[in-house]
Design a protein around this motif. Structure first.
Motif, short mmCIF file in Angstrom:
data_model
loop_
_atom_site.label_atom_id
_atom_site.label_comp_id
_atom_site.label_asym_id
_atom_site.label_seq_id
_atom_site.Cartn_x
_atom_site.Cartn_y
_atom_site.Cartn_z
N CYS A 151 -6.71 -1.87 2.69
CA CYS A 151 -8.01 -2.55 2.67
C CYS A 151 -8.32 -3.13 1.30
O CYS A 151 -8.81 -4.26 1.18
CB CYS A 151 -9.12 -1.58 3.09
N SER A 152 -8.03 -2.38 0.26
CA SER A 152 -8.31 -2.85 -1.10
C SER A 152 -7.50 -4.09 -1.42
O SER A 152 -8.01 -5.05 -2.02
CB SER A 152 -8.01 -1.74 -2.12
N LEU A 153 -6.23 -4.09 -1.03
CA LEU A 153 -5.37 -5.24 -1.30
C LEU A 153 -5.82 -6.45 -0.49
O LEU A 153 -5.84 -7.59 -0.99
CB LEU A 153 -3.92 -4.89 -0.99
N LEU A 154 -6.17 -6.23 0.77
CA LEU A 154 -6.65 -7.33 1.61
C LEU A 154 -7.96 -7.90 1.09
O LEU A 154 -8.20 -9.11 1.17
CB LEU A 154 -6.81 -6.86 3.06
N LYS A 155 -8.81 -7.05 0.54
CA LYS A 155 -10.07 -7.52 -0.02
C LYS A 155 -9.83 -8.50 -1.16
O LYS A 155 -10.47 -9.55 -1.25
CB LYS A 155 -10.91 -6.34 -0.50
N THR A 156 -8.88 -8.16 -2.04
CA THR A 156 -8.54 -9.06 -3.15
C THR A 156 -7.98 -10.37 -2.63
O THR A 156 -8.24 -11.44 -3.19
CB THR A 156 -7.52 -8.38 -4.08
N ASP A 157 -7.23 -10.31 -1.54
CA ASP A 157 -6.66 -11.52 -0.94
C ASP A 157 -7.69 -12.33 -0.15
O ASP A 157 -7.36 -13.41 0.37
CB ASP A 157 -5.50 -11.17 -0.01
N GLY A 158 -8.90 -11.79 -0.01
CA GLY A 158 -9.92 -12.48 0.78
C GLY A 158 -9.70 -12.38 2.27
O GLY A 158 -10.22 -13.19 3.04
N ALA A 175 0.83 -1.21 0.00
CA ALA A 175 0.00 0.00 0.00
C ALA A 175 0.86 1.26 0.00
O ALA A 175 0.53 2.26 -0.65
CB ALA A 175 -0.93 0.00 1.21
N LEU A 176 1.97 1.23 0.73
CA LEU A 176 2.89 2.36 0.70
C LEU A 176 3.47 2.55 -0.70
O LEU A 176 3.55 3.67 -1.21
CB LEU A 176 4.03 2.14 1.71
N SER A 177 3.86 1.44 -1.32
CA SER A 177 4.45 1.51 -2.65
C SER A 177 3.51 2.13 -3.67
O SER A 177 3.95 2.86 -4.57
CB SER A 177 4.86 0.11 -3.13
N LEU A 178 2.21 1.88 -3.53
CA LEU A 178 1.25 2.40 -4.50
C LEU A 178 1.27 3.93 -4.57
O LEU A 178 0.94 4.51 -5.60
CB LEU A 178 -0.15 1.91 -4.16
N GLN A 179 1.65 4.59 -3.49
CA GLN A 179 1.65 6.05 -3.46
C GLN A 179 2.94 6.67 -4.02
O GLN A 179 2.97 7.87 -4.31
CB GLN A 179 1.46 6.54 -2.02
N PHE A 180 3.99 5.86 -4.19
CA PHE A 180 5.28 6.44 -4.49
C PHE A 180 5.46 6.97 -5.91
O PHE A 180 6.01 8.07 -6.08
CB PHE A 180 6.40 5.44 -4.16
N PRO A 181 5.04 6.28 -6.97
CA PRO A 181 5.32 6.82 -8.31
C PRO A 181 4.76 8.22 -8.53
O PRO A 181 5.50 9.13 -8.95
CB PRO A 181 4.67 5.79 -9.24
N ASP A 182 3.49 8.43 -8.23
CA ASP A 182 2.89 9.75 -8.43
C ASP A 182 3.30 10.72 -7.33
O ASP A 182 3.51 11.91 -7.59
CB ASP A 182 1.36 9.63 -8.48
N GLY A 183 3.42 10.22 -6.10
CA GLY A 183 3.80 11.08 -4.99
C GLY A 183 5.20 11.65 -5.18
O GLY A 183 5.42 12.86 -5.00
N GLU A 184 6.14 10.81 -5.57
CA GLU A 184 7.51 11.29 -5.71
C GLU A 184 7.70 12.16 -6.94
O GLU A 184 8.54 13.06 -6.95
CB GLU A 184 8.47 10.10 -5.68
#
Length: 276
Positions: free
Chosen positions: A208-215, A42-51
């Protein structure tokens, strides 16, 4: 007059490294633990656009800086952040292999970044300083507590350590630019409150979104373990909280947390040689 506050011996230059994490990200790479894996992802998802936004904000003031040392560090900062953005973009692309809706998550965060990009330059730079404080504190914690990545795959451990090392090296660059070109202490602290809200908001929503996909979204066991990891024992956010809040002090500066010895120790262990 020297404006840069980066201490002697700290080098702000990019290291042109590449991490092939495609196979690792098909798994629960952090010790087969769903929450820990989802949190770091989840942290990684923010890095490309954030940085990229960090780069844009500093560039708005780059031509106003006369100090040769700080000008060189701005170039290093931009280079380091560009490489972080590249590697985390590849990281996030690899997450699609597990069926995550990365494009949907990206659209949600990109909408926020587009709004940030329309703010006055002073607020963009203040936001960059606030966000860089979060990355610097978390980077320090990762370097100081290697056990927090215990059980992670070697490649993922190396990627997060590399990111942490470089975030530590350039932690004062945007701040020094802000102090020289804007210098509004009230604005710095007020914007930090907004950065805090958005940092935790998007990290939580993405987890939460990632955990939802993982069930695992409604798994009590997963959340109990996750809350313990973040706020109990080891409690990574709990332990970072005093350093997070230090930003609100009048006269705060990132190198008031002088962790040069920790940086040097991790550079020796990382064994990356001299930056390019």
């Amino acid at each position: 007059m020297t404006i840069s506050s980066t201490p002697e011996g700290v080098c702000v230059k990019p290291r042109h490294l590449h991490f092939d994490v495609s196979e690792d990200l098909k798994t629960l790479w952090h010790g087969d633990d769903a929450f820990r894996t989802a949190f770091f992802n989840a942290l990684s998802l923010q890095f490309p656009d954030g940085e990229q936004q960090f780069i844009n904000a500093v560039r708005l003031y780059r031509d106003k800086i006369q100090d040769p040392k700080l000008k060189g560090e701005i170039r290093g900062f931009i280079g380091q952040e560009a490489l972080h953005s590249r590697e985390h973009k590849a990281y996030n692309e690899a997450l699609k292999a597990r069926g995550y809706d990365i494009e949907g998550l990206d659209r949600r965060f990109q909408k926020h970044m587009e709004w940030v990009g329309k703010l006055p330059p002073s607020r963009q730079l203040a936001g960059t300083c606030g966000a860089e404080h979060y990355t610097a504190v978390l980077a320090n914690a990762i370097l100081r507590h290697p056990e927090w990545l215990e059980g992670a795959t070697p490649t993922m451990t190396r990627l997060w350590q590399w990111h942490a090392i470089e975030e530590t090296e350039h932690k004062s660059v945007a701040f020094d630019v802000y102090r020289e070109c804007v210098g509004d202490e009230n604005l710095r602290r007020i914007v930090f409150l907004f950065v805090t809200w958005n940092f935790f908001r998007y990290t939580f929503l993405n987890t939460c979104s990632l955990l939802k996909t993982d069930g695992k979204l409604w798994s009590l066991r997963t959340w109990m373990g996750g809350l313990n990891f973040l706020w109990g024992k080891p409690g990574i956010l709990r332990q970072c909280l005093p350093e997070f809040l230090a930003y609100l002090r009048k006269g705060f500066h990132p190198w008031q947390q002088d962790n040069r010895e920790l940086l040097e120790k991790n550079l020796r262990q990382f064994d990356v040689g001299d930056p390019a």
